[in-house]
Motif scaffolding. Structure first.
Motif, PDB file in Angstrom:
ATOM      1  N   ARG A 197       0.839  -1.197   0.000  1.00 53.15           N
ATOM      2  CA  ARG A 197       0.000   0.000   0.000  1.00 53.15           C
ATOM      3  C   ARG A 197       0.878   1.252   0.000  1.00 53.15           C
ATOM      4  O   ARG A 197       1.703   1.452   0.903  1.00 53.15           O
ATOM      5  N   VAL A 198       0.683   2.103  -1.008  1.00 56.45           N
ATOM      6  CA  VAL A 198       1.454   3.344  -1.109  1.00 56.45           C
ATOM      7  C   VAL A 198       0.593   4.569  -0.852  1.00 56.45           C
ATOM      8  O   VAL A 198       1.095   5.685  -0.755  1.00 56.45           O
ATOM      9  N   ALA A 199      -0.724   4.362  -0.762  1.00 55.56           N
ATOM     10  CA  ALA A 199      -1.677   5.424  -0.462  1.00 55.56           C
ATOM     11  C   ALA A 199      -2.914   4.745   0.116  1.00 55.56           C
ATOM     12  O   ALA A 199      -3.067   3.520  -0.009  1.00 55.56           O
ATOM     13  N   PRO A 200      -3.809   5.489   0.760  1.00 56.89           N
ATOM     14  CA  PRO A 200      -4.976   4.845   1.387  1.00 56.89           C
ATOM     15  C   PRO A 200      -5.758   3.912   0.477  1.00 56.89           C
ATOM     16  O   PRO A 200      -6.245   2.871   0.934  1.00 56.89           O
ATOM     17  N   LYS A 201      -5.859   4.233  -0.812  1.00 57.57           N
ATOM     18  CA  LYS A 201      -6.638   3.390  -1.717  1.00 57.57           C
ATOM     19  C   LYS A 201      -5.825   2.912  -2.920  1.00 57.57           C
ATOM     20  O   LYS A 201      -6.391   2.464  -3.921  1.00 57.57           O
ATOM     21  N   THR A 202      -4.493   2.968  -2.810  1.00 63.88           N
ATOM     22  CA  THR A 202      -3.633   2.582  -3.933  1.00 63.88           C
ATOM     23  C   THR A 202      -2.545   1.631  -3.445  1.00 63.88           C
ATOM     24  O   THR A 202      -1.906   1.881  -2.421  1.00 63.88           O
ATOM     25  N   ARG A 203      -2.334   0.535  -4.194  1.00 66.22           N
ATOM     26  CA  ARG A 203      -1.299  -0.431  -3.858  1.00 66.22           C
ATOM     27  C   ARG A 203      -0.406  -0.679  -5.065  1.00 66.22           C
ATOM     28  O   ARG A 203      -0.890  -0.819  -6.186  1.00 66.22           O
ATOM     29  N   ALA A 204       0.896  -0.703  -4.836  1.00 66.87           N
ATOM     30  CA  ALA A 204       1.839  -1.140  -5.865  1.00 66.87           C
ATOM     31  C   ALA A 204       1.867  -2.667  -5.845  1.00 66.87           C
ATOM     32  O   ALA A 204       1.559  -3.298  -4.827  1.00 66.87           O
ATOM     33  N   LEU A 205       2.226  -3.280  -6.973  1.00 65.93           N
ATOM     34  CA  LEU A 205       2.239  -4.742  -7.040  1.00 65.93           C
ATOM     35  C   LEU A 205       3.397  -5.240  -7.897  1.00 65.93           C
ATOM     36  O   LEU A 205       3.853  -4.566  -8.827  1.00 65.93           O
ATOM     37  N   VAL A 206       3.846  -6.454  -7.569  1.00 73.68           N
ATOM     38  CA  VAL A 206       4.801  -7.198  -8.382  1.00 73.68           C
ATOM     39  C   VAL A 206       4.234  -8.603  -8.528  1.00 73.68           C
ATOM     40  O   VAL A 206       3.834  -9.222  -7.541  1.00 73.68           O
ATOM     41  N   GLY A 230       4.878  -5.583 -13.103  1.00 71.69           N
ATOM     42  CA  GLY A 230       4.762  -4.638 -12.002  1.00 71.69           C
ATOM     43  C   GLY A 230       3.677  -3.633 -12.328  1.00 71.69           C
ATOM     44  O   GLY A 230       3.306  -3.458 -13.492  1.00 71.69           O
ATOM     45  N   GLY A 231       3.144  -2.982 -11.303  1.00 71.55           N
ATOM     46  CA  GLY A 231       2.100  -2.015 -11.597  1.00 71.55           C
ATOM     47  C   GLY A 231       1.425  -1.481 -10.363  1.00 71.55           C
ATOM     48  O   GLY A 231       1.965  -1.515  -9.255  1.00 71.55           O
ATOM     49  N   LEU A 232       0.201  -1.002 -10.565  1.00 67.99           N
ATOM     50  CA  LEU A 232      -0.591  -0.386  -9.515  1.00 67.99           C
ATOM     51  C   LEU A 232      -2.028  -0.881  -9.590  1.00 67.99           C
ATOM     52  O   LEU A 232      -2.535  -1.207 -10.670  1.00 67.99           O
ATOM     53  N   THR A 233      -2.688  -0.921  -8.441  1.00 65.57           N
ATOM     54  CA  THR A 233      -4.122  -1.162  -8.402  1.00 65.57           C
ATOM     55  C   THR A 233      -4.721  -0.189  -7.403  1.00 65.57           C
ATOM     56  O   THR A 233      -4.142   0.055  -6.341  1.00 65.57           O
ATOM     57  N   TRP A 234      -5.834   0.407  -7.778  1.00 61.56           N
ATOM     58  CA  TRP A 234      -6.457   1.372  -6.879  1.00 61.56           C
ATOM     59  C   TRP A 234      -7.948   1.070  -6.743  1.00 61.56           C
ATOM     60  O   TRP A 234      -8.627   0.721  -7.688  1.00 61.56           O
ATOM     61  N   ASP A 235      -8.436   1.168  -5.516  1.00 60.88           N
ATOM     62  CA  ASP A 235      -9.832   0.915  -5.223  1.00 60.88           C
ATOM     63  C   ASP A 235     -10.680   2.062  -5.744  1.00 60.88           C
ATOM     64  O   ASP A 235     -10.185   3.142  -6.085  1.00 60.88           O
ATOM     65  N   ALA A 236     -11.990   1.804  -5.770  1.00 61.59           N
ATOM     66  CA  ALA A 236     -12.913   2.810  -6.282  1.00 61.59           C
ATOM     67  C   ALA A 236     -12.816   4.098  -5.466  1.00 61.59           C
ATOM     68  O   ALA A 236     -12.929   4.101  -4.256  1.00 61.59           O
ATOM     69  N   THR A 237     -12.556   5.190  -6.162  1.00 59.90           N
ATOM     70  CA  THR A 237     -12.603   6.509  -5.547  1.00 59.90           C
ATOM     71  C   THR A 237     -13.863   7.196  -6.044  1.00 59.90           C
ATOM     72  O   THR A 237     -14.772   6.545  -6.533  1.00 59.90           O
ATOM     73  N   ALA A 238     -13.901   8.498  -5.945  1.00 55.04           N
ATOM     74  CA  ALA A 238     -15.098   9.220  -6.388  1.00 55.04           C
ATOM     75  C   ALA A 238     -15.352   9.021  -7.871  1.00 55.04           C
ATOM     76  O   ALA A 238     -16.502   8.964  -8.303  1.00 55.04           O
ATOM     77  N   LYS A 239     -14.261   8.845  -8.663  1.00 58.90           N
ATOM     78  CA  LYS A 239     -14.459   8.783 -10.107  1.00 58.90           C
ATOM     79  C   LYS A 239     -13.724   7.645 -10.802  1.00 58.90           C
ATOM     80  O   LYS A 239     -14.125   7.247 -11.906  1.00 58.90           O
ATOM     81  N   THR A 240     -12.649   7.107 -10.232  1.00 57.16           N
ATOM     82  CA  THR A 240     -11.848   6.126 -10.961  1.00 57.16           C
ATOM     83  C   THR A 240     -11.561   4.879 -10.132  1.00 57.16           C
ATOM     84  O   THR A 240     -11.594   4.903  -8.909  1.00 57.16           O
ATOM     85  N   SER A 241     -11.245   3.802 -10.829  1.00 59.96           N
ATOM     86  CA  SER A 241     -10.756   2.566 -10.230  1.00 59.96           C
ATOM     87  C   SER A 241     -10.054   1.788 -11.337  1.00 59.96           C
ATOM     88  O   SER A 241     -10.318   2.011 -12.524  1.00 59.96           O
ATOM     89  N   GLY A 242      -9.188   0.853 -10.942  1.00 57.05           N
ATOM     90  CA  GLY A 242      -8.541   0.065 -11.989  1.00 57.05           C
ATOM     91  C   GLY A 242      -7.271  -0.611 -11.539  1.00 57.05           C
ATOM     92  O   GLY A 242      -6.830  -0.492 -10.393  1.00 57.05           O
ATOM     93  N   THR A 243      -6.678  -1.345 -12.480  1.00 62.36           N
ATOM     94  CA  THR A 243      -5.423  -2.054 -12.265  1.00 62.36           C
ATOM     95  C   THR A 243      -4.569  -1.943 -13.521  1.00 62.36           C
ATOM     96  O   THR A 243      -5.074  -2.114 -14.639  1.00 62.36           O
TER      97      THR A 243
END
Length: 385
Positions: A197-206, A230-243
């Motif tokens: 986890r690099v932010a409250p709703k964002t995680r880096a991944l390998v 490698g990459g990022l995944t982020w939970d649903a925010t007010a407008k965006t989500s994805g991996t």
């Protein structure tokens, strides 16, 4: 954390047919924690080239009937879903092509404690395709069966988590005279993904993957794929989500006469919701897929952009465009496929949807007699209790 009724509802919803997304199915309560959810889709469509060929196109009105049944069970720290659907197509201009596809899936989820979770899946599909490489001989008839799971270590609120996944799949053909026997294979896939986890709703991944392909009779294509992303995944925010996953892969063949293949690999899925009633989705993928029609493998790249918009409380549209590029390895063939789709769904009742749709596909192939154009017009009714 306990499993909730909403998580089971999500599993049930995922098991329902794709065109039933707007309805709100009413489940039948069989006992405490046990529900039964039936749905039925009836469609009429016109396909002007249902074999997807360049010359000698065949057209037909096609009646589709697809009942789906989902049995769900919910425990204190577990959930289960068993689904079955039978998709029957009746070709009014070619009854020899009438067929019924069967799909059976079983899902189970367990939460042993806050740090340990397990998801299991088993599936069986029996399919017949009129648009296949062997349409001048016989429709492709095949079955796939799979068994797999993902074990997760790490609390959902913790900074780090790790997934360990495994899946085994068998592909078998039921064509006569050993047609397509060279495609039959067993696939064993292992993967591991580390999240930080690099932010409250964002995680880096390998993520690391290893896939073994073992052909039943065509030993020449036995191979293994190794990939690192490698990459990022982020939970649903007010407008965006994805991996977003980006990396590379290498395919090694057991047969030394076939050169190893390698290339970039990516998987992207993102949603943007500028308004509560409007959603844009982007999916793009590049990977080495298994070969076909004499190719040792296929370098596939595809991108899909779709837009879902709720015009009125019960009226929703869906527009999509897909571009696909398939480079066949070790043979001279490159297919560039454009697909455009347009759909309109009206929620007539809570339990009844009416949909109209149009789909256009065009394949511009460098191989002779492999290009085609195809139009499909459809009207569908999806009902539940």
């Amino acid at each position: 954390m306990k499993f909730t009724a909403s998580s089971l509802a999500a599993a049930v919803s995922a098991a329902l047919c794709a065109n039933a997304w707007a309805i709100e199915p009413q489940s039948v309560k069989l006992s405490d924690g046990l529900t039964f959810t039936p749905t039925l889709e009836v469609s009429e469509r016109y396909d002007d080239n249902f074999r997807a060929v360049e010359d000698g196109e065949e057209s037909s009105w096609i009646t589709g009937i697809t009942p789906t049944f989902v049995l769900g069970a919910l425990g204190r720290k577990s959930e289960y879903a068993l689904s079955y659907s039978a998709a029957s197509d009746i070709f009014h201009s070619s009854h020899d092509d009438d067929n019924t596809d069967h799909h059976l899936n079983a899902d189970a989820g367990f939460e042993f404690d806050a740090r340990n979770r397990l998801k299991l899946n088993a599936g069986y599909d029996k399919v017949e395709e009129t648009a296949s490489l062997d349409q001048n001989v016989e429709n492709d008839k095949y079955t796939t069966s799979n068994l797999g799971g993902v074990y997760t270590y790490g609390a959902e609120s913790s900074r780090a988590q790790v997934d360990f996944g495994a899946n085994y799949e068998e592909l078998r053909y039921q064509n006569s005279d050993h047609l397509n026997a060279d495609k039959e294979r067993d696939t064993t896939a292992l993967s591991s993904t580390f999240y930080y986890r690099v932010a409250p709703k964002t995680r880096a991944l390998v993520e690391a993957r290893h896939t073994e392909y073992d052909y039943v009779s065509n030993d020449r294509l036995n191979s293994n794929n190794i990939a690192l992303l490698g990459g990022l995944t982020w939970d649903a925010t007010a407008k965006t989500s994805g991996t977003v996953k980006i990396g590379g892969e290498k395919k090694r063949f057991d047969d030394s006469s076939i050169d190893d293949k390698s290339g970039s690999l990516w998987e992207v899925g993102a949603s943007w919701k500028p308004r509560t009633y409007s959603t844009f989705n982007l999916k793009t993928r590049r990977a080495l897929d298994e070969g076909d029609n004499g190719a040792s493998s296929i370098q596939s790249q595809s991108s899909t952009l779709s837009w879902e918009h709720e015009w009125l409380e019960r009226l929703t549209s869906d527009v999509s465009y897909t571009y696909s590029d398939q480079e066949y390895q070790d043979i001279d063939r490159d297919d560039k496929i454009d697909t455009f789709g347009l759909g309109l769904t009206y929620e007539m009742r809570r339990w009844l949807d009416v949909g109209v749709g149009y789909k256009y596909s065009e394949n511009d192939s460098s191989a002779p007699n492999e290009s085609y154009q195809r139009n499909i017009y459809s009207l569908s009714f999806t009902a539940s209790l």
